[in-house]
Design a protein around this motif. Structure first.
Motif, PDB file in Angstrom:
ATOM      1  N   GLN A 190       6.054  12.631  -0.947  1.00  0.00           N
ATOM      2  CA  GLN A 190       6.379  13.389   0.562  1.00  0.00           C
ATOM      3  C   GLN A 190       5.499  14.615   0.249  1.00  0.00           C
ATOM      4  OE1 GLN A 190      10.478  13.918   1.103  1.00  0.00           O
ATOM      5  NE2 GLN A 190      10.141  14.894   2.984  1.00  0.00           N
ATOM      6  N   HIS A 191       5.890  15.294  -0.989  1.00  0.00           N
ATOM      7  CA  HIS A 191       5.310  16.708  -1.008  1.00  0.00           C
ATOM      8  C   HIS A 191       3.764  16.810  -1.109  1.00  0.00           C
ATOM      9  CE1 HIS A 191       9.359  18.436  -1.749  1.00  0.00           C
ATOM     10  NE2 HIS A 191       9.501  17.913  -2.779  1.00  0.00           N
ATOM     11  N   LEU A 192       3.377  15.850  -1.553  1.00  0.00           N
ATOM     12  CA  LEU A 192       1.832  15.643  -1.689  1.00  0.00           C
ATOM     13  C   LEU A 192       1.087  15.475  -0.409  1.00  0.00           C
ATOM     14  CD1 LEU A 192       1.096  13.678  -5.020  1.00  0.00           C
ATOM     15  CD2 LEU A 192       0.738  16.141  -4.703  1.00  0.00           C
ATOM     16  N   ARG A 193       1.713  14.684   0.330  1.00  0.00           N
ATOM     17  CA  ARG A 193       1.358  14.558   1.729  1.00  0.00           C
ATOM     18  C   ARG A 193       1.294  15.928   2.573  1.00  0.00           C
ATOM     19  NH1 ARG A 193       1.568   9.253   4.206  1.00  0.00           N
ATOM     20  NH2 ARG A 193       2.200   7.605   2.522  1.00  0.00           N
ATOM     21  N   ALA A 194       2.517  16.532   2.463  1.00  0.00           N
ATOM     22  CA  ALA A 194       2.661  17.820   3.111  1.00  0.00           C
ATOM     23  C   ALA A 194       1.709  18.861   2.805  1.00  0.00           C
ATOM     24  CB  ALA A 194       4.046  18.404   2.858  1.00  0.00           C
ATOM     25  N   ALA A 195       1.392  19.045   1.394  1.00  0.00           N
ATOM     26  CA  ALA A 195       0.515  19.977   0.786  1.00  0.00           C
ATOM     27  C   ALA A 195      -0.981  19.507   1.087  1.00  0.00           C
ATOM     28  CB  ALA A 195       0.805  20.140  -0.961  1.00  0.00           C
ATOM     29  N   LEU A 196      -1.224  18.379   1.144  1.00  0.00           N
ATOM     30  CA  LEU A 196      -2.917  17.919   1.135  1.00  0.00           C
ATOM     31  C   LEU A 196      -3.096  17.266   2.448  1.00  0.00           C
ATOM     32  CD1 LEU A 196      -3.200  16.595  -2.417  1.00  0.00           C
ATOM     33  CD2 LEU A 196      -3.789  18.794  -1.738  1.00  0.00           C
ATOM     34  N   GLY A 197      -2.124  17.336   3.505  1.00  0.00           N
ATOM     35  CA  GLY A 197      -2.449  16.356   4.581  1.00  0.00           C
ATOM     36  C   GLY A 197      -2.821  15.314   4.536  1.00  0.00           C
ATOM     37  N   VAL A 198      -2.509  14.296   3.661  1.00  0.00           N
ATOM     38  CA  VAL A 198      -3.025  12.991   3.391  1.00  0.00           C
ATOM     39  C   VAL A 198      -1.904  11.923   4.171  1.00  0.00           C
ATOM     40  CG1 VAL A 198      -4.318  13.373   1.326  1.00  0.00           C
ATOM     41  CG2 VAL A 198      -2.062  12.744   1.177  1.00  0.00           C
ATOM     42  N   GLU A 199      -2.748  10.888   4.316  1.00  0.00           N
ATOM     43  CA  GLU A 199      -1.938   9.946   5.306  1.00  0.00           C
ATOM     44  C   GLU A 199      -1.610   8.740   4.412  1.00  0.00           C
ATOM     45  OE1 GLU A 199      -3.764   9.325   8.975  1.00  0.00           O
ATOM     46  OE2 GLU A 199      -4.965  11.034   8.574  1.00  0.00           O
ATOM     47  N   ALA A 200      -2.461   8.133   3.711  1.00  0.00           N
ATOM     48  CA  ALA A 200      -2.312   7.154   2.809  1.00  0.00           C
ATOM     49  C   ALA A 200      -2.341   7.563   1.479  1.00  0.00           C
ATOM     50  CB  ALA A 200      -3.477   6.106   2.954  1.00  0.00           C
ATOM     51  N   VAL A 201      -1.287   7.077   0.558  1.00  0.00           N
ATOM     52  CA  VAL A 201      -1.126   7.331  -0.869  1.00  0.00           C
ATOM     53  C   VAL A 201      -1.188   6.190  -1.658  1.00  0.00           C
ATOM     54  CG1 VAL A 201       0.210   8.537  -2.693  1.00  0.00           C
ATOM     55  CG2 VAL A 201      -0.044   9.652  -0.208  1.00  0.00           C
ATOM     56  N   ILE A 202      -1.971   6.183  -2.520  1.00  0.00           N
ATOM     57  CA  ILE A 202      -2.312   4.641  -3.341  1.00  0.00           C
ATOM     58  C   ILE A 202      -1.820   5.117  -4.752  1.00  0.00           C
ATOM     59  CG2 ILE A 202      -3.653   3.196  -4.261  1.00  0.00           C
ATOM     60  CD1 ILE A 202      -5.145   3.571  -1.725  1.00  0.00           C
ATOM     61  N   TRP A 203      -1.010   4.640  -5.405  1.00  0.00           N
ATOM     62  CA  TRP A 203      -0.490   4.876  -6.677  1.00  0.00           C
ATOM     63  C   TRP A 203      -0.947   3.750  -7.653  1.00  0.00           C
ATOM     64  CZ3 TRP A 203       2.645   9.038  -8.252  1.00  0.00           C
ATOM     65  CH2 TRP A 203       3.182   9.589  -7.240  1.00  0.00           C
ATOM     66  N   ILE A 204      -1.656   4.390  -8.776  1.00  0.00           N
ATOM     67  CA  ILE A 204      -1.889   3.288  -9.983  1.00  0.00           C
ATOM     68  C   ILE A 204      -1.218   3.654 -11.054  1.00  0.00           C
ATOM     69  CG2 ILE A 204      -4.156   2.807  -9.079  1.00  0.00           C
ATOM     70  CD1 ILE A 204      -5.334   5.065 -10.967  1.00  0.00           C
ATOM     71  N   PRO A 205      -1.066   2.761 -12.104  1.00  0.00           N
ATOM     72  CA  PRO A 205       0.184   3.135 -13.213  1.00  0.00           C
ATOM     73  C   PRO A 205      -0.370   4.113 -14.045  1.00  0.00           C
ATOM     74  CG  PRO A 205      -0.996   1.001 -13.474  1.00  0.00           C
ATOM     75  CD  PRO A 205      -1.450   1.532 -12.144  1.00  0.00           C
ATOM     76  N   GLY A 206      -1.639   4.430 -14.446  1.00  0.00           N
ATOM     77  CA  GLY A 206      -2.093   4.970 -15.553  1.00  0.00           C
ATOM     78  C   GLY A 206      -1.366   4.956 -16.907  1.00  0.00           C
ATOM     79  N   VAL A 207      -1.609   5.798 -17.741  1.00  0.00           N
ATOM     80  CA  VAL A 207      -1.085   5.766 -19.235  1.00  0.00           C
ATOM     81  C   VAL A 207      -0.260   6.892 -19.499  1.00  0.00           C
ATOM     82  CG1 VAL A 207      -1.850   5.356 -21.585  1.00  0.00           C
ATOM     83  CG2 VAL A 207      -3.022   4.020 -19.861  1.00  0.00           C
ATOM     84  N   ARG A 208       0.729   6.715 -20.039  1.00  0.00           N
ATOM     85  CA  ARG A 208       1.745   7.711 -20.446  1.00  0.00           C
ATOM     86  C   ARG A 208       1.687   8.054 -21.855  1.00  0.00           C
ATOM     87  NH1 ARG A 208       6.067   9.222 -16.943  1.00  0.00           N
ATOM     88  NH2 ARG A 208       5.826   7.172 -15.890  1.00  0.00           N
TER      89      ARG A 208
END
Length: 346
Positions: A190-208
């Motif tokens: 939600q915060h990233l959508r607001a800051a960057l004005g994006v509509e579609a957000v795609i999450w990948i797992p990454g490596v922690r």
């Protein structure tokens, strides 16, 4: 410089959009590596890191303005190594990773330039950052941009965007208590959508927890343009990194972008016979930088892989001159050309 606080940054009157890296730049921002201890102390290796960064700055400055953040005490050596075409700006730094410590530039609804400050905390307090923590605000002040202070902590290398409403990012570095304790993935999105004005957000797992960044997306997958991605990994990699990369590709195969397009992914194998044998050496060709009229990409000394990467990037970016550079000292330290650059849109 006007500033939007963490509270008001979430207000309905904040409307912005993040341009693509391929859009015209006013300048490229970089940061001078000013802490010898990060590189084993004063000496030949630290000096070679500085020389490598200076050589990259000079190459980019052939095609667009480059501003190098560096405290005044470092200007003499920076001027010597960067050359006369790089502007030195008196902003104190700890290290060279401007993509992560610097702001992410966006355009507001009325066309004003704004700088999103993700409150850099040394990749979850893994590295001392007393000066780097202030780079985003100091750069915003220098260019007269509105400063949007995000309630999140994160880095520009941890997000990849197409300039047309789509954002790609790894869960491993954003949904992480070393940056955003107590926040859910939905809240962070939600915060990233607001800051960057994006509509579609795609999450990948990454490596922690396996590298300092907790798996930044710009090390392996990048947008070439809306609907088209480039991915770089070791062929047949069965490590945790390789498994996460395959899972990311599987997610992208089913995903659609903000305009309903399916993704085409072009794979470019990482170098397997590189010059450097450093344990932290990043051999991904995805970590390149798109500038005005040119694209800057690594040359690792693996003749076959270097040639294939050059040919592929040239085909995917026909309007850019491909500049392939020996940047081993940067890639030996876990990052690359993209990690040390940040575009300011025109």
């Amino acid at each position: 410089m006007s500033e939007i606080s963490i509270k008001s940054a979430q207000a309905n009157d904040w409307k912005a959009a993040v341009p693509s890296e391929t859009a015209p730049h006013a300048r490229t921002w970089m940061a001078w590596p000013s802490t010898p201890a990060v590189y084993g102390g004063p000496g030949a290796y630290y000096e070679s890191v500085q020389e490598t960064l200076g050589r990259l700055a000079a190459a980019i400055a052939e095609n667009e303005p480059v501003a190098m953040a560096a405290a005044a005490e470092h200007h003499a050596i920076a001027a010597e190594l960067c050359g006369p075409d790089v502007e030195l700006v008196d902003i104190a730094t700890d290290d060279m990773w401007m993509r992560d410590s610097g702001p992410v530039f966006v355009r507001t609804a009325d066309g004003a330039m704004a700088a999103v400050d993700f409150r850099f905390n040394g990749w979850g307090n893994k590295q001392a950052h007393p000066r780097d923590a202030d780079i985003a605000s100091n750069v915003a002040r220098h260019v007269g941009a509105i400063r949007h202070v995000s309630p999140l902590r994160g880095e520009g290398g941890g997000i990849e965007y197409d300039g047309d409403g789509t954002l790609l990012l790894a869960e491993s570095c954003w949904v992480n208590d070393n940056r955003n304790p107590g926040l859910s993935r939905a809240e962070i999105e939600q915060h990233l959508r607001a800051a960057l004005g994006v509509e579609a957000v795609i999450w990948i797992p990454g490596v922690r927890g396996r590298d300092i960044t907790d798996g930044h997306v710009d090390g392996s997958i990048r947008f070439v343009k809306p609907g088209l991605l480039i991915a770089s990994s070791w062929p047949g990699d069965t490590s945790e990194w390789g498994r996460a990369h395959e899972e990311a590709l599987a997610i992208l195969a089913k995903a659609k972008d903000a305009r309903g397009r399916k993704f085409e992914v072009v794979s470019v194998p990482s170098a397997t016979n590189a010059r450097s044998k450093s344990d932290d050496f990043l051999t991904s060709y995805a970590n390149y930088y798109v500038g005005n009229g040119a694209l800057y990409t690594p040359q690792f000394g693996d003749k076959k892989a270097d040639a294939l990467a050059r040919e592929t990037l040239g085909r995917l970016h026909p309007d850019r001159r491909i500049v392939q550079l020996d940047m081993d000292r940067i890639y030996e330290n876990g990052g690359g050309i993209h990690c040390v650059t940040q575009q300011q849109p025109l």
